[in-house]
Scaffold this motif. Structure first.
Motif, PDB file in Angstrom:
ATOM      1  N   HIS A  95      38.367  90.493 -39.087  1.00 36.61           N
ATOM      2  CA  HIS A  95      38.675  89.185 -39.662  1.00 36.61           C
ATOM      3  C   HIS A  95      40.163  88.924 -39.442  1.00 36.61           C
ATOM      4  O   HIS A  95      40.998  89.781 -39.759  1.00 36.61           O
ATOM      5  CB  HIS A  95      38.362  89.169 -41.160  1.00 36.61           C
ATOM      6  CG  HIS A  95      36.929  89.429 -41.475  1.00 36.61           C
ATOM      7  ND1 HIS A  95      36.031  88.416 -41.730  1.00 36.61           N
ATOM      8  CD2 HIS A  95      36.233  90.584 -41.571  1.00 36.61           C
ATOM      9  CE1 HIS A  95      34.840  88.929 -41.976  1.00 36.61           C
ATOM     10  NE2 HIS A  95      34.933  90.254 -41.882  1.00 36.61           N
ATOM     11  N   TYR A  96      40.476  87.741 -38.902  1.00 38.36           N
ATOM     12  CA  TYR A  96      41.872  87.415 -38.610  1.00 38.36           C
ATOM     13  C   TYR A  96      42.259  86.086 -39.256  1.00 38.36           C
ATOM     14  O   TYR A  96      41.462  85.149 -39.311  1.00 38.36           O
ATOM     15  CB  TYR A  96      42.108  87.296 -37.108  1.00 38.36           C
ATOM     16  CG  TYR A  96      42.012  88.594 -36.346  1.00 38.36           C
ATOM     17  CD1 TYR A  96      43.105  89.448 -36.265  1.00 38.36           C
ATOM     18  CD2 TYR A  96      40.834  88.959 -35.705  1.00 38.36           C
ATOM     19  CE1 TYR A  96      43.016  90.638 -35.553  1.00 38.36           C
ATOM     20  CE2 TYR A  96      40.738  90.143 -35.000  1.00 38.36           C
ATOM     21  CZ  TYR A  96      41.828  90.990 -34.925  1.00 38.36           C
ATOM     22  OH  TYR A  96      41.741  92.171 -34.226  1.00 38.36           O
ATOM     23  N   ARG A  97      43.482  86.037 -39.717  1.00 40.25           N
ATOM     24  CA  ARG A  97      44.106  84.782 -40.137  1.00 40.25           C
ATOM     25  C   ARG A  97      45.506  84.798 -39.540  1.00 40.25           C
ATOM     26  O   ARG A  97      46.301  85.697 -39.821  1.00 40.25           O
ATOM     27  CB  ARG A  97      44.160  84.697 -41.654  1.00 40.25           C
ATOM     28  CG  ARG A  97      44.988  83.525 -42.182  1.00 40.25           C
ATOM     29  CD  ARG A  97      44.184  82.232 -42.233  1.00 40.25           C
ATOM     30  NE  ARG A  97      45.065  81.100 -42.532  1.00 40.25           N
ATOM     31  CZ  ARG A  97      45.576  80.838 -43.749  1.00 40.25           C
ATOM     32  NH1 ARG A  97      45.301  81.628 -44.779  1.00 40.25           N
ATOM     33  NH2 ARG A  97      46.345  79.779 -43.932  1.00 40.25           N
ATOM     34  N   ALA A 130      39.188  94.419 -42.127  1.00 38.78           N
ATOM     35  CA  ALA A 130      37.858  94.790 -41.650  1.00 38.78           C
ATOM     36  C   ALA A 130      36.766  94.305 -42.585  1.00 38.78           C
ATOM     37  O   ALA A 130      35.710  93.858 -42.139  1.00 38.78           O
ATOM     38  CB  ALA A 130      37.775  96.309 -41.477  1.00 38.78           C
ATOM     39  N   GLU A 131      37.002  94.398 -43.884  1.00 38.87           N
ATOM     40  CA  GLU A 131      35.981  94.024 -44.861  1.00 38.87           C
ATOM     41  C   GLU A 131      36.636  93.318 -46.039  1.00 38.87           C
ATOM     42  O   GLU A 131      37.849  93.383 -46.234  1.00 38.87           O
ATOM     43  CB  GLU A 131      35.240  95.277 -45.356  1.00 38.87           C
ATOM     44  CG  GLU A 131      34.486  96.026 -44.273  1.00 38.87           C
ATOM     45  CD  GLU A 131      33.833  97.289 -44.808  1.00 38.87           C
ATOM     46  OE1 GLU A 131      34.154  97.678 -45.952  1.00 38.87           O
ATOM     47  OE2 GLU A 131      33.000  97.874 -44.095  1.00 38.87           O
ATOM     48  N   GLY A 132      35.788  92.645 -46.841  1.00 36.08           N
ATOM     49  CA  GLY A 132      36.294  91.988 -48.035  1.00 36.08           C
ATOM     50  C   GLY A 132      36.633  90.535 -47.795  1.00 36.08           C
ATOM     51  O   GLY A 132      36.371  89.978 -46.725  1.00 36.08           O
ATOM     52  N   ASP A 133      37.254  89.914 -48.812  1.00 34.38           N
ATOM     53  CA  ASP A 133      37.501  88.478 -48.752  1.00 34.38           C
ATOM     54  C   ASP A 133      38.818  88.115 -48.086  1.00 34.38           C
ATOM     55  O   ASP A 133      39.075  86.948 -47.800  1.00 34.38           O
ATOM     56  CB  ASP A 133      37.440  87.867 -50.156  1.00 34.38           C
ATOM     57  CG  ASP A 133      38.411  88.538 -51.132  1.00 34.38           C
ATOM     58  OD1 ASP A 133      39.350  89.221 -50.691  1.00 34.38           O
ATOM     59  OD2 ASP A 133      38.210  88.373 -52.350  1.00 34.38           O
ATOM     60  N   GLY A 134      39.670  89.091 -47.838  1.00 32.18           N
ATOM     61  CA  GLY A 134      40.921  88.824 -47.144  1.00 32.18           C
ATOM     62  C   GLY A 134      41.917  87.995 -47.926  1.00 32.18           C
ATOM     63  O   GLY A 134      42.858  87.439 -47.335  1.00 32.18           O
ATOM     64  N   VAL A 135      41.755  87.928 -49.245  1.00 28.64           N
ATOM     65  CA  VAL A 135      42.657  87.101 -50.047  1.00 28.64           C
ATOM     66  C   VAL A 135      44.090  87.599 -49.942  1.00 28.64           C
ATOM     67  O   VAL A 135      45.036  86.810 -49.741  1.00 28.64           O
ATOM     68  CB  VAL A 135      42.203  87.070 -51.521  1.00 28.64           C
ATOM     69  CG1 VAL A 135      43.274  86.425 -52.397  1.00 28.64           C
ATOM     70  CG2 VAL A 135      40.888  86.319 -51.646  1.00 28.64           C
ATOM     71  N   ALA A 136      44.288  88.891 -50.048  1.00 29.94           N
ATOM     72  CA  ALA A 136      45.650  89.436 -49.989  1.00 29.94           C
ATOM     73  C   ALA A 136      46.280  89.181 -48.624  1.00 29.94           C
ATOM     74  O   ALA A 136      47.451  88.779 -48.528  1.00 29.94           O
ATOM     75  CB  ALA A 136      45.630  90.930 -50.292  1.00 29.94           C
TER      76      ALA A 136
END
Length: 447
Positions: A311-313, A378-384
């Protein structure tokens, strides 16, 4: 799915099957999922149809059928479009990923629309050449070039757009044109920085350069040296030879946070050791693997750092320089950085800064830095991670130029209004001339 959309898809498929074999027109949802696995797992859009184009004629037929069926259209080249613009939800994907041919002709290359940076460098290497762009091998060559094209040869040969000689383009009405300085010159001007906003670029002709082998690698310093190394980098690059490029950034390693540099010397090999020694002398390295290498191998080495499927931002800021205050905020951002994230900084200098601002649509022609703010998980909501990307952008805003590199902007980024500076009016006029209905939306444009 509404009945009108469903009818449009049926019309599109029927039209296209009169021109293309059935195995190139993919509408089965399960098959589509396998075909369009995005590099960025955050992209969850799914098209209704994927057309696996193998020729320019295939692209023409696809564009015409999509227009007739009134379906939204997007173009997939290398597939690294992190913001998801290459996959329009419920629309048609013009898939160029099998059109990867690269033909070397002296010091030029004809590059098909689906070729990656790796495809180009690997094809050019046996001839002793390299291309102007690329730091990660799996990125699509056309998308990177059309958006500007930063790379480690930038000081000697300029941006990717500065080396583009012509482009074959399928327009919204299905016509094919060749854009170069003498044919469709306004389109040629706009493509060089305005990206694929004017049609489907099915081929690019680009210059090559005799730098297949360079002195390059990584020199990293412990984080306690970060401020002094960055000040030293500023002093070193202020008077460095064009042939020396020194990217830098911050990343977590098993041994802790490091300030890394990625020097590349593309000049006289006899001077290489001296040039790299100046980078090494910026501090006390904790890692030093610089050697003489093929540029193609160097870009392959970075693939593991940014693998497909995470997952990328992404965010970015364009800085005119590295002031002491900017160094402090860069250091602060790195110290707040989650373990899987990275800061990576390109330096535009030398040949790239000697091109007049209005020569191409890409307007950033003074010496500058592009700070890539890369959130990954890799996993999770990526909020941090996402919050860190946003916070780092805000932290660097006081030092940043208006606008920025559109390749690293989300579709609704308000900075897009300033991304082309004094070239904005001309760029929008070309858009109105070649794509008045807004069929192509590869990069954010000013509203």
């Amino acid at each position: 799915m509404s009945s009108s959309v469903g009818t449009g898809i049926e019309t599109f498929v029927a039209l296209l099957l009169s021109h293309l074999p059935s195995d190139r027109v993919v509408s089965d949802p399960a098959a589509i999922t396998g075909l369009v696995r995005p590099w960025n797992a955050q992209v969850r859009s799914r098209p209704a149809v994927v057309v696996r184009c193998q020729t320019t004629a295939d692209v023409q037929a696809t564009v015409r059928a999509a227009q007739s069926a009134n379906l939204p259209l997007s173009v997939r080249g290398g597939g690294h479009d992190w913001a998801g613009g290459s996959i329009r939800d419920g629309g048609v994907v013009v898939d160029l990923t099998t059109m990867r041919e690269v033909v070397i002709d002296g010091d030029e290359a004809l590059v098909r629309g689906g070729a990656t940076v790796s495809d180009v460098l690997d094809a050019a290497r046996p001839h002793g050449f390299a291309a102007a762009v690329g730091t990660v091998s799996t990125v699509g060559f056309a998308g990177l070039t059309l958006g500007g094209g930063y790379g480690t040869l930038i000081g000697l040969v300029g941006l990717g757009v500065d080396n583009m000689l012509s482009a074959e383009v399928v327009l919204a009405d299905g016509r094919v044109v060749t854009a170069d300085p003498h044919h469709e010159p306004e389109l040629f001007w706009a493509l060089r920085g305005g990206g694929g906003n004017f049609g489907v670029v099915t081929a690019i002709r680009t210059r090559l350069h005799p730098h297949a082998t360079v002195v390059t690698g990584t020199i990293a310093f412990g984080w306690d040296q970060a401020r002094s190394v960055l000040r030293g980098w500023r002093d070193l690059t202020a008077s460095a030879d064009d042939a020396l490029d020194v990217m830098f950034g911050a990343m977590h390693t098993p041994a802790g946070l490091v300030l890394f540099t990625a020097p590349t010397w593309a000049g006289d090999p006899e001077q290489g050791l001296q040039q790299i020694a100046a980078v090494r002398a910026l501090g006390d390295p904790v890692l030093d693997d610089v050697d003489r290498r093929a540029l193609a191998d160097t870009v392959h080495a970075l693939d593991e750092a940014f693998p497909a499927g995470l997952h990328y931002r992404l965010g970015s800021r364009t800085l005119p320089g590295l002031t002491d205050a900017a160094i402090e905020d860069f250091v602060g951002a790195a110290e707040a950085m989650p373990a899987t994230c990275v800061l990576n900084v390109h330096h535009a200098h030398g040949a790239a800064t000697r091109v007049p601002v209005t020569e191409t649509a890409y307007p950033y022609r003074d010496d500058h830095l592009v700070v890539e703010i890369i959130g990954a998980w890799a996993e999770g909501d990526g909020v941090a991670e996402s919050s860190w990307v946003d916070d780092t952008g805000y932290r660097l805003d006081p030092y940043a130029l208006p606008g920025g590199w559109a390749n690293l902007m989300e579709p609704d980024d308000p900075r897009a209004r300033d991304a082309y500076g004094e070239n904005t009016s001309r760029l929008l006029a070309v858009k109105e001339s070649y794509d008045p209905d807004g069929v192509f939306t590869a990069l954010p444009l000013p509203k």
